[in-house]
Design an enzyme around this catalytic site. Structure first.
Site, PDB file in Angstrom:
ATOM      1  N   TRP A   1       0.800  -1.213   0.000  1.00 57.67           N
ATOM      2  CA  TRP A   1       0.000   0.000   0.000  1.00 57.67           C
ATOM      3  C   TRP A   1       0.836   1.268   0.000  1.00 57.67           C
ATOM      4  CZ3 TRP A   1       2.387   1.498   4.281  1.00 57.67           C
ATOM      5  CH2 TRP A   1       2.761   0.518   5.208  1.00 57.67           C
ATOM      6  N   ASN A   2       2.149   1.164   0.178  1.00 50.40           N
ATOM      7  CA  ASN A   2       2.922   2.368   0.502  1.00 50.40           C
ATOM      8  C   ASN A   2       3.107   3.334  -0.659  1.00 50.40           C
ATOM      9  OD1 ASN A   2       4.543   0.409  -0.668  1.00 50.40           O
ATOM     10  ND2 ASN A   2       6.376   1.024   0.433  1.00 50.40           N
TER      11      ASN A   2
ATOM     12  N   LYS B   1      -3.585  -6.960  -7.927  1.00 50.09           N
ATOM     13  CA  LYS B   1      -4.192  -6.767  -6.609  1.00 50.09           C
ATOM     14  C   LYS B   1      -3.349  -5.775  -5.812  1.00 50.09           C
ATOM     15  CE  LYS B   1      -3.813  -8.529  -2.641  1.00 50.09           C
ATOM     16  NZ  LYS B   1      -4.118  -7.288  -1.869  1.00 50.09           N
TER      17      LYS B   1
ATOM     18  N   GLU C   1      -5.266  -3.219  -0.005  1.00 52.23           N
ATOM     19  CA  GLU C   1      -6.630  -2.784   0.311  1.00 52.23           C
ATOM     20  C   GLU C   1      -6.651  -1.470   1.082  1.00 52.23           C
ATOM     21  OE1 GLU C   1      -6.920  -6.575  -1.259  1.00 52.23           O
ATOM     22  OE2 GLU C   1      -5.630  -5.951   0.397  1.00 52.23           O
TER      23      GLU C   1
ATOM     24  N   GLY D   1       6.477  -6.433  -1.556  1.00 51.34           N
ATOM     25  CA  GLY D   1       5.968  -6.547  -0.195  1.00 51.34           C
ATOM     26  C   GLY D   1       6.995  -7.155   0.739  1.00 51.34           C
TER      27      GLY D   1
ATOM     28  N   GLU E   1      10.217  -8.219  -5.230  1.00 50.54           N
ATOM     29  CA  GLU E   1      10.849  -7.023  -4.668  1.00 50.54           C
ATOM     30  C   GLU E   1      10.412  -6.967  -3.219  1.00 50.54           C
ATOM     31  OE1 GLU E   1      11.187  -3.767  -2.960  1.00 50.54           O
ATOM     32  OE2 GLU E   1       9.755  -2.929  -4.388  1.00 50.54           O
ATOM     33  N   LEU E   2      11.295  -7.467  -2.335  1.00 54.95           N
ATOM     34  CA  LEU E   2      10.914  -7.700  -0.948  1.00 54.95           C
ATOM     35  C   LEU E   2      11.542  -6.650  -0.020  1.00 54.95           C
ATOM     36  CD1 LEU E   2      11.227 -11.589  -0.997  1.00 54.95           C
ATOM     37  CD2 LEU E   2       9.307 -10.146  -1.681  1.00 54.95           C
TER      38      LEU E   2
ATOM     39  N   CYS F   1      10.536   0.621   1.325  1.00 56.28           N
ATOM     40  CA  CYS F   1      11.402  -0.569   1.369  1.00 56.28           C
ATOM     41  C   CYS F   1      12.883  -0.219   1.309  1.00 56.28           C
ATOM     42  CB  CYS F   1      11.029  -1.532   0.249  1.00 56.28           C
ATOM     43  SG  CYS F   1      11.120  -0.814  -1.407  1.00 56.28           S
TER      44      CYS F   1
ATOM     45  N   GLU G   1      13.108  -5.453   9.911  1.00 56.09           N
ATOM     46  CA  GLU G   1      12.832  -4.212   9.196  1.00 56.09           C
ATOM     47  C   GLU G   1      11.755  -3.424   9.947  1.00 56.09           C
ATOM     48  OE1 GLU G   1      11.590  -2.709   4.698  1.00 56.09           O
ATOM     49  OE2 GLU G   1      10.978  -4.706   5.395  1.00 56.09           O
TER      50      GLU G   1
ATOM     51  N   GLU H   1      12.663  -4.856 -11.144  1.00 55.89           N
ATOM     52  CA  GLU H   1      11.609  -4.097 -11.799  1.00 55.89           C
ATOM     53  C   GLU H   1      12.236  -2.911 -12.515  1.00 55.89           C
ATOM     54  OE1 GLU H   1       7.492  -4.744  -9.756  1.00 55.89           O
ATOM     55  OE2 GLU H   1       8.736  -3.528  -8.440  1.00 55.89           O
TER      56      GLU H   1
END
Length: 490
Positions: free
Chosen positions: A165-166, A189, A192, A242, A264-265, A298, A395, A472
């Protein structure tokens, strides 16, 4: 620490909100007679709307549409796909203020940051629009008589995209834009917590000419959605932004059908500050980047390691600057940092800070909730934090900077590489030998030397170790949606 708005106050315009919908096979579907979840304004803690959840039948419909449209979309010329992406970027730019306000209302970040996010997102759409024309292969010289070889790049197939969501605008443009440029439909997706901002991107793409069924946007319980989509043989590629635990879970699900993955964690970015760096300039940059998006980034700089001779003054300067940040509703022009996205994040930060203090850390600034409503937490600075504290290994994803000292280059490199994460890292030094050593030995997918600017559309964005796999943006991001075929003709 000051608040830029009074408790309970909300700047004019905060009430404007576009009801979230699902997008499936070209149809916008509202929340009537569906399971929903509330969308909370983190500045007030009150719901501004409700996001509809997709049912299993909805997901099957989206999958069928993606499968149906893939042959047509992959045959659409890269030039035409690029034109559509550029039109979408223009539409998004024209609606910039409206979309930025949606992101701030849902996410809490200052409006100025949402505007920057939107500008960068438009640039990424434009870049992929141009790069779509260059998805060509190669023709190597032959060596077997009349046999001719060529290497072709082709779209991998329908994709599933999942993101946090960030950065609701940027993540939507990055996921959908990459897939569309490569010739792949995508079921996306978003988080939310910030649905309307992501849907605004999808609406621009649809109005720009993306055919019905080529993109879908769905919401719901994340594990339910991901299991359903990844179990389908229709999906051939997944892209996720995420946390590390969720990324590992998705990789395991993808392995059952050998789907391609881009992960991309999370990270826990170290910052190495050497004595020969411009300390005041580093402090100004560090504090601005640390508390951007309330630290919910992140690649946020988190573990600051400062060389011995500069350490004490650096601690004082960091704390002084953190205390000057005005915290409040992101729609207020005076706000320098907004709230956490929800109560869970604030509670998690509070627990990490208390654990660090219990282990002997010094609190130099912050360390407390702010206001009577919303999810505000003060910009926090901790010093002399031992490795035994949880925040040194987990983190934080919040407005907390941890400061420790180091002696020399070997010590700095060891501390920076101590964790299993390797997304972003930063270092500040004017010594050429030191810079070369760090460039070789720091374990990170992205390393900023004398700068926190590590991303633009032309360069890959991704991590190493447990911070993910693949990249990415950049040509690497587009290539992740293409399969390689070797052709031999005699």
């Amino acid at each position: 620490m000051t608040m830029s708005t009074k408790a309970g106050a909300s700047p004019e315009g905060a009430h404007r909100y576009v009801a979230p919908q699902l997008l499936i096979d070209g149809e916008w579907i509202g929340a009537d007679a569906r399971e929903t979840s509330p969308v909370i304004n983190p500045a007030t803690g009150r719901a501004v709307g409700h996001v509809p959840h997709a049912s299993a039948a909805d997901l099957d419909r989206a999958l069928a549409a993606a499968e149906r449209e893939f042959p047509r979309w992959r045959k659409t010329s890269p030039r035409e796909r690029g034109r559509i992406l550029k039109r979408a970027a223009d539409l998004l730019h024209d609606r910039g203020e409206e979309v930025a306000r949606l992101a701030t209302l849902e996410m809490g970040k200052p409006l100025a940051e949402s505007r920057i996010e939107l500008h960068v997102a438009c640039e990424e759409l434009e870049w992929f629009a141009e790069e779509a024309r260059r998805t060509w292969g190669r023709v190597p010289p032959g060596r077997f008589g009349e046999t001719r070889f060529s290497v072709h790049k082709q779209p991998v197939g329908p994709a599933a995209g999942f993101s946090a969501w960030n950065f609701p605008i940027g993540n939507a443009c990055r996921k959908l834009g990459t897939a569309l440029a490569a010739g792949c439909p995508m079921i996306y997706k978003p988080g939310e917590e910030a649905p309307a901002a992501a849907l605004a991107v999808a609406r621009c793409l649809v109005e720009a000419g993306v055919p019905a069924g080529v993109i879908a946007v769905v919401f719901g319980v994340p594990d339910t959605i991901s299991r359903h989509l990844l179990a389908s043989p229709i999906i051939r590629k997944i892209s996720f932004t995420g946390s590390v635990p969720v990324g590992k879970h998705l990789v395991k699900l993808a392995a059952d059908t050998m789907k391609r993955t881009t992960m991309e964690l999370g990270g826990h970015a170290p910052v190495l500050v050497f004595d020969d760096a411009d300390q005041q300039a580093v402090l100004d940059q560090s504090v601005q980047r640390k508390y951007r998006n309330s630290g919910q980034v992140c690649v946020s700089p988190t573990r600051f390691y400062v060389q011995d001779a500069s350490y004490d003054a650096f601690c004082d300067g960091f704390a002084e600057r953190a205390k000057r940040i005005r915290v409040g509703d992101g729609l207020d022009a005076e706000t320098g940092m907004g709230p956490m996205v929800h109560a869970r994040r604030r509670d998690a930060i509070e627990a990490l800070v208390q654990d660090a203090l219990d282990h002997g850390a010094r609190l130099l600034a912050g360390g407390e909730r702010l206001g009577n409503e919303g999810f505000f937490y003060a910009p926090t600075v901790l010093a002399d934090v031992p490795d035994s504290a949880r925040i040194m290994s987990e983190e934080p994803f919040g407005p907390v900077a941890v400061l420790n000292r180091f002696s020399g280059v070997d010590d700095a490199v060891e501390k920076a590489n101590r964790l299993p994460y390797g997304l972003a890292a930063y270092a500040f030094s004017q010594n050429v030998a030191t810079i070369h050593r760090l460039a070789d030995d720091i374990e990170a997918g992205m390393l900023g030397i004398n700068s926190f600017n590590i991303s633009m559309p032309e360069v890959p964005f991704g991590g190493v170790k447990e911070s993910g796999m693949g990249s990415e943006v950049g040509v690497e991001g587009l290539d992740a949606y293409l399969v390689t075929k070797t052709l031999s003709i005699t």
